[in-house]
Design a protein around this motif. Sequence first.
Motif, PDB file in Angstrom:
ATOM      1  N   ASP A 178     108.401  33.420 -53.915  1.00  0.00           N
ATOM      2  CA  ASP A 178     108.387  33.808 -55.318  1.00  0.00           C
ATOM      3  C   ASP A 178     109.514  33.064 -56.043  1.00  0.00           C
ATOM      4  O   ASP A 178     110.658  33.058 -55.577  1.00  0.00           O
ATOM      5  CB  ASP A 178     108.593  35.319 -55.453  1.00  0.00           C
ATOM      6  N   TYR A 180     111.192  33.682 -58.717  1.00  0.00           N
ATOM      7  CA  TYR A 180     112.202  34.476 -59.412  1.00  0.00           C
ATOM      8  C   TYR A 180     113.054  35.313 -58.471  1.00  0.00           C
ATOM      9  O   TYR A 180     114.275  35.357 -58.587  1.00  0.00           O
ATOM     10  CB  TYR A 180     111.534  35.368 -60.459  1.00  0.00           C
ATOM     11  N   LYS A 232     106.884  27.383 -67.604  1.00  0.00           N
ATOM     12  CA  LYS A 232     107.402  28.743 -67.475  1.00  0.00           C
ATOM     13  C   LYS A 232     108.604  28.771 -66.533  1.00  0.00           C
ATOM     14  O   LYS A 232     109.623  29.408 -66.820  1.00  0.00           O
ATOM     15  CB  LYS A 232     106.304  29.676 -66.954  1.00  0.00           C
ATOM     16  N   TYR A 233     108.488  28.059 -65.420  1.00  0.00           N
ATOM     17  CA  TYR A 233     109.587  28.040 -64.448  1.00  0.00           C
ATOM     18  C   TYR A 233     110.832  27.375 -65.038  1.00  0.00           C
ATOM     19  O   TYR A 233     111.956  27.865 -64.883  1.00  0.00           O
ATOM     20  CB  TYR A 233     109.154  27.304 -63.182  1.00  0.00           C
ATOM     21  N   PHE A 236     112.546  29.659 -67.407  1.00  0.00           N
ATOM     22  CA  PHE A 236     113.228  30.722 -66.664  1.00  0.00           C
ATOM     23  C   PHE A 236     114.565  30.233 -66.104  1.00  0.00           C
ATOM     24  O   PHE A 236     115.599  30.879 -66.271  1.00  0.00           O
ATOM     25  CB  PHE A 236     112.332  31.208 -65.532  1.00  0.00           C
ATOM     26  N   LYS A 246     117.468  36.886 -66.727  1.00  0.00           N
ATOM     27  CA  LYS A 246     116.166  36.485 -66.210  1.00  0.00           C
ATOM     28  C   LYS A 246     115.098  36.847 -67.234  1.00  0.00           C
ATOM     29  O   LYS A 246     115.003  37.998 -67.666  1.00  0.00           O
ATOM     30  CB  LYS A 246     115.870  37.178 -64.882  1.00  0.00           C
ATOM     31  N   ASN A 248     111.947  37.334 -67.023  1.00  0.00           N
ATOM     32  CA  ASN A 248     110.972  38.351 -66.632  1.00  0.00           C
ATOM     33  C   ASN A 248     111.548  39.767 -66.681  1.00  0.00           C
ATOM     34  O   ASN A 248     110.820  40.736 -66.530  1.00  0.00           O
ATOM     35  CB  ASN A 248     110.407  38.063 -65.245  1.00  0.00           C
ATOM     36  N   GLU A 249     112.869  39.876 -66.919  1.00  0.00           N
ATOM     37  CA  GLU A 249     113.491  41.195 -67.018  1.00  0.00           C
ATOM     38  C   GLU A 249     113.834  41.557 -68.458  1.00  0.00           C
ATOM     39  O   GLU A 249     114.388  42.640 -68.723  1.00  0.00           O
ATOM     40  CB  GLU A 249     114.760  41.241 -66.145  1.00  0.00           C
ATOM     41  N   PHE A 303     103.279  36.066 -71.948  1.00  0.00           N
ATOM     42  CA  PHE A 303     104.181  35.656 -70.879  1.00  0.00           C
ATOM     43  C   PHE A 303     103.761  36.148 -69.494  1.00  0.00           C
ATOM     44  O   PHE A 303     103.725  35.386 -68.530  1.00  0.00           O
ATOM     45  CB  PHE A 303     105.603  36.148 -71.197  1.00  0.00           C
ATOM     46  N   ASP A 304     103.416  37.423 -69.382  1.00  0.00           N
ATOM     47  CA  ASP A 304     103.114  38.001 -68.065  1.00  0.00           C
ATOM     48  C   ASP A 304     101.836  37.440 -67.457  1.00  0.00           C
ATOM     49  O   ASP A 304     101.648  37.495 -66.233  1.00  0.00           O
ATOM     50  CB  ASP A 304     103.003  39.520 -68.168  1.00  0.00           C
ATOM     51  N   ASP A 308     102.781  31.980 -62.455  1.00  0.00           N
ATOM     52  CA  ASP A 308     104.123  31.641 -61.987  1.00  0.00           C
ATOM     53  C   ASP A 308     104.067  30.491 -60.984  1.00  0.00           C
ATOM     54  O   ASP A 308     103.050  30.284 -60.309  1.00  0.00           O
ATOM     55  CB  ASP A 308     104.777  32.852 -61.328  1.00  0.00           C
TER      56      ASP A 308
END
Length: 480
Positions: A178, A180, A232-233, A236, A246, A248-249, A303-304, A308
């Motif tokens: 993963d 993240y 996206k990566y 991030f 982060k 995603n948080e 985004f979600d 990923d």
Amino acid sequence: MRINSTTPSQYVDITTPRESTLSTSTNTNITNNTISSSNGPELNAYNDYTSDLTIARKEIRNEYYAQAVALDKKFGDPAQHIEDKYKNENSKYFRSDLSENDRYNAYRNEMAYLKTGDANVSSYDPFVYDVIGTFSFTDEKALNLEFNREQINEQFAQLLEKNNITIPADTKLSFTVDPYSSKVTVIGTDDTKLINSIEAVMDEKNGSELFAHIKQTKWETNSQYTKEKINKYNAFTSIKEDTGYKLNELEIVDGKFVTEDGTDIITLFAEGIYARTDIYENKEPVIIEGMSRRLSDLIEADFDTVPDLVLTIDFENGSFHDVGQSKGFGTGETGWIFNKAESLQRDKISKQITEMIKQENIPASKDTKLTLTINSDTNKVDVSGGGEKLNSLLETLLNAENAKELFIYILLEQWDEDTPMTYDLLEDLLKNSFELMNGESISLKYEDGTLLELPENIPKIDWFNRLSLLSDKQSIDIYV
């Protein structure tokens, strides 16, 4: 004669990787010992790779910038003069002959030498990168990645050994990481105890290093990567690096990523960018605006739901193997590097001969056809087919240092890929090349600006065996 059983670290094997130390036992043996990697072996994606070519480039780079900085110091403010050369378009010293990228790399190296006496900050330097000829047939990046794969294999073997984990022979596992959390998921066997044990030692640190290694060894096209995954990566990692947060948080409020106290993440990102000292030519506003657009695009795309960059690599019989690309760096998969070397060397010689003809104003037409014969009876290269003047001039030029290039090409074409080739071994072969031919002659064809491949009817020479026999007579040490 001495033949070393292992390749010394300073020599680079350009054919086959070293054997991994990982056991391929057919028995699974996992004890109840506590599984841990924190105090023992760990994976490291970036291992020091050094070849003769790398060392030579560093030496030449420092020699060049020692002279450049000596001239800079004749000005009242040497640092300002370097700024003028590479950044100030209004300066009469501005290097407009270089591309922006070349100016950027030259600036970094020259400024580094002024401050520290070492110019080896940027390896891609316009004044150095193509200086060296003898070993430039190799693909340095490919060799670097092959070396790092070998290191990762060995590090993983040590990690398993420390934790008393044995992976059965011919068991093909897939490691998915993963991007993240760096969590590693392993599949490929019904042995849940083995899976759990491997995943336990592949903690966040090792997972992060494995992810970096997979990304590092992407070669040409890889089906695991798409533009939206990469965007996206990259967003991030940039946000995390410059703000500590982060993506995603974070919450999305009114079309913006915000922290727990409602601060727009772009505000914090901008502060981080302006605090850095490595931004070139006042590009901060451009970087910030670009990130703002990228985040807006990710929010607009939901985004979600944007995929990923989850990466996978296979593992079997002591080696990791690449997924999603035709050219890999795992054990037994690197022959393409050697084959590519032949093509690179042939192209290089073609350009050299064409350039010789051009620079010397030798009368030659586009369809000039030459025969280059390496004659071991006379220890020279004979040229025919181009007329008396052209033949004579090319023979003079080719019998200087350039004769080595022809030998390198022939060696690459005829070398047994099961025998590791090192730079030191290559030098031994080149030093004794005429004698190793035992009176034989080899002819190469040059037509329409291109050196043609060796004809199939040319007898294949066992160069390594001949060098071994010669070394017995002359007490030559051969390093393999």
